[in-house]
Design an enzyme around this catalytic site. Structure first.
Site, PDB file in Angstrom:
ATOM      1  N   GLY A   1       0.814  -1.217   0.000  1.00  0.00           N
ATOM      2  CA  GLY A   1       0.000   0.000   0.000  1.00  0.00           C
ATOM      3  C   GLY A   1       0.838   1.252   0.000  1.00  0.00           C
TER       4      GLY A   1
ATOM      5  CB  ILE B   1       1.844  17.328   4.069  1.00  0.00           C
ATOM      6  CG1 ILE B   1       1.817  16.319   2.916  1.00  0.00           C
ATOM      7  CG2 ILE B   1       2.113  16.610   5.387  1.00  0.00           C
ATOM      8  CD1 ILE B   1       3.159  15.675   2.634  1.00  0.00           C
TER       9      ILE B   1
ATOM     10  CD  GLU C   1       4.790  27.784   1.713  1.00  0.00           C
ATOM     11  OE1 GLU C   1       5.550  27.978   0.740  1.00  0.00           O
ATOM     12  OE2 GLU C   1       4.572  26.668   2.205  1.00  0.00           O
TER      13      GLU C   1
ATOM     14  CG  HIS D   1     -33.263  21.333  -5.264  1.00  0.00           C
ATOM     15  ND1 HIS D   1     -32.421  22.383  -4.938  1.00  0.00           N
ATOM     16  CD2 HIS D   1     -34.400  21.512  -4.537  1.00  0.00           C
ATOM     17  CE1 HIS D   1     -33.031  23.165  -4.064  1.00  0.00           C
ATOM     18  NE2 HIS D   1     -34.228  22.660  -3.803  1.00  0.00           N
TER      19      HIS D   1
END
Length: 582
Positions: free
Chosen positions: A159, A302, A321, A556
């Site tokens: 995985g 992340i 950042e 709707h």
């Protein structure tokens, strides 16, 4: 050589168009991009531009004529130049189009011989896959489905990062955060709680995460076993004679090799980065004590997801950042909305900021940022992205054509070394699990003797924050560089399902090419954005126009109505938004 002017196919359902008028006559000089004629379809009037400069040599269809799509309606070339006979135009162009489409289409079959490789096996296996992540296990299963004898080598859990250290584990954390948000909003919706206080048991949270990952990883093992794929547990590397060496002891001989080594956490060379209190996304998901203060280095996918999750759990979070905004690869309006939401939640966001050093003070850490005050934290999360893991290249590492540390592949997923394919993160094309799934399938088909190209233009991307952010296609900035565009927008605050569910934040933004009304990009910030974007991917992959979408009935009340309304807004036909002022 003369160039054809053809009746364009403006929409997936368009079969013919009527010529309204010609703006140029035979013998006139035309320039590339100059309007030649106007046509009308059952949906739209549009102008057709010249795709080359020269003389309008011949008009084959006059005003008022109805002409099938892709049929030649005129020729442009040098004055006096001969043109092919008219009989070659429509018929031959149509044949070429059909042949081109047919070359990429595989007709489903139940014949066993059609599933087998188009050759005799030379080695022990038809295909050996290195890596059991999204690209690897999918490639192994697809190869087996096509009749191949397949081996797969994986050094850790089946995985890969997605199931064990990425997509799935982070979603278990984020779902806990979602539950907390619902609890906080319950009182405003008439739900009386005896006690509003809550706490997060991190040991239990990690246990749930591990159980989910183990269940899915075990499921992958079961799938591989059901298809007869032989799984080797160990590190797989290429040898000089194009075989696969497992744990430096066992050699696998396969006719074709698929490299699906995936990616690893990207690191930066900053003083203090090797401190045990500095965690990556691999380690942060296993901590059993909730930090009181955490600095997140990187405001991408992340960093944004985990930063918000821990802030919701009760941690004081600061995101640092370097770019001028969060999630810089996404739509600017979505970035602005997410930053606003983070600040409302108490998350400090420092954009345009450069990390200088991390100092250990014994009990805590001091994070030094250029031009800004120091930040004290218990833990630092490094989340600046991922880079390809090329360990599997082994003794053939210098034989591959590389591009900035990525294994270069063609549209068939084949590397510069014949017979070796490299789908997924290792090629760095689109480092997303679902893109890896598709690349793995294509690599397997070609390894088994077929001829399939990969098409990633409609690959969606999503960020599972609150609100969710998702996109497919071009950003507004990218679209403006190539097209004349128009923007359609609809806010979830005007959507009935959103308001009823207390999720009225956000919007849907659609970018349309004004020439053909083609859908170039879709951006969603709001409830279930990661689900809604899949409809957007279908629309872009099938090359549907805005006019095509206007014929589709949406249920709707649903969140998806917001996407329809944003499409309608591209042509000023949005019913549930006020009329625009001219």
């Amino acid at each position: 050589m003369a160039v054809e002017v053809i009746m364009p196919k403006a929409g997936s359902e368009m079969e013919e168009g009527e010529i309204v008028q010609w703006f140029k006559q035979e013998g006139d000089e035309v320039k590339e991009g100059e309007v030649l004629l106007e046509i009308v379809t059952d949906k739209v009037n549009m102008e057709v531009e010249a795709e080359a400069s020269g003389t309008l040599l011949k008009i084959l269809h006059k005003a008022g004529e109805v002409v099938p799509v892709v049929q030649t309606i005129a020729w442009i070339g040098k004055a006096g130049e001969e043109i092919p006979g008219e009989t070659s135009s429509a018929t031959e162009v149509a044949k070429e189009v059909v042949a081109e489409v047919a070359s990429d289409v595989k007709v489903p079959t139940t014949k066993e011989e059609d599933k087998l490789p188009q050759r005799e096996r030379q080695g022990e296996f038809d295909v050996c896959v290195i890596g059991g992540g999204p690209a690897g296990y999918v490639a192994a299963i697809k190869s087996a489905q096509l009749g191949g004898k397949v081996a797969l080598v994986e050094s850790r859990e089946l995985g890969g990062t997605c199931l064990n250290r990425g997509c799935i584990p982070t979603k278990t954390f984020l779902h806990n955060a979602e539950i907390i948000n619902h609890i906080k909003s319950a009182r405003d919706r008439g739900i009386k709680l005896v006690n509003d206080a809550f706490s997060v048991d991190m040991e239990k949270t990690v246990d749930v995460k591990n159980k989910v990952s183990k269940t899915l990883s075990g499921g992958v093992a079961g799938l591989l076993k059901s298809y007869g794929v032989k799984v080797y547990n160990g590190v797989g590397k290429l040898t000089a004679d194009k075989k696969v060496l497992v744990n430096d002891t066992e050699t696998i001989d396969a006719d074709r090799i698929i490299l699906a080594g995936g990616s690893k956490v990207s690191r930066i060379n900053i003083p203090g980065m090797d401190n045990e209190k500095v965690l990556t996304s691999d380690e942060i998901l296993d901590i059993t004590e909730l930090p009181s203060r955490m600095v997140v280095i990187g405001g991408g996918v992340i960093g944004s997801e985990l930063g918000q999750a821990f802030a919701t759990f009760g941690t004081k979070v600061t995101i640092v950042e370097m770019a001028d905004r969060l999630i810089a690869n996404m739509d600017k309006d979505a970035s602005a909305l997410l930053e606003k939401k983070f600040k409302q939640q108490g998350i400090e966001v420092l954009t345009g900021s450069k990390l200088l050093e991390i100092k250990d003070n014994g009990r805590d850490l001091t994070v030094k940022i250029e031009g800004k005050a120091d930040i004290v934290a218990d833990r630092v999360l490094l989340s600046i992205g991922r880079v390809p893991d090329n360990e599997c290249l082994g003794e053939l590492a210098d034989k591959f054509e590389m591009e900035r540390g990525r294994v270069k592949v063609d549209e068939y997923m084949e590397t510069s070394v014949p017979g070796i394919y490299a789908p997924g993160d290792i090629n760095g094309t689109k480092m997303l699990a679902h893109a890896a799934f598709k690349m793995g399938e294509v690599a397997a088909e070609n390894a088994m003797g077929h001829n399939k190209k990969v098409d990633l233009k409609s690959t969606p991307a999503a960020i599972y924050t609150h609100p969710e952010i998702a996109m497919v296609g071009l950003t507004e900035e990218q679209a403006r560089e190539k097209y004349d565009i128009k923007i359609g927008r609809f806010n979830f605050g005007a959507n009935g399902r959103s308001l009823a569910s207390n999720q009225g934040e956000g919007f849907v933004k659609v970018i349309m090419d004004t020439k053909y009304r083609e859908i170039l990009g879709i951006h969603i910030a709001g409830p279930v954005a990661a689900e809604l974007i899949n409809e957007g991917s279908t629309l872009i992959q099938t090359e549907m126009t805005i006019d095509d979408v206007m014929d589709i009935i949406h249920g709707h009340p649903t969140y998806a109505e917001a996407l329809y309304e944003a499409m309608a807004d591209c042509i000023d036909m949005c019913i549930h938004a006020p009329k625009k002022k001219k």
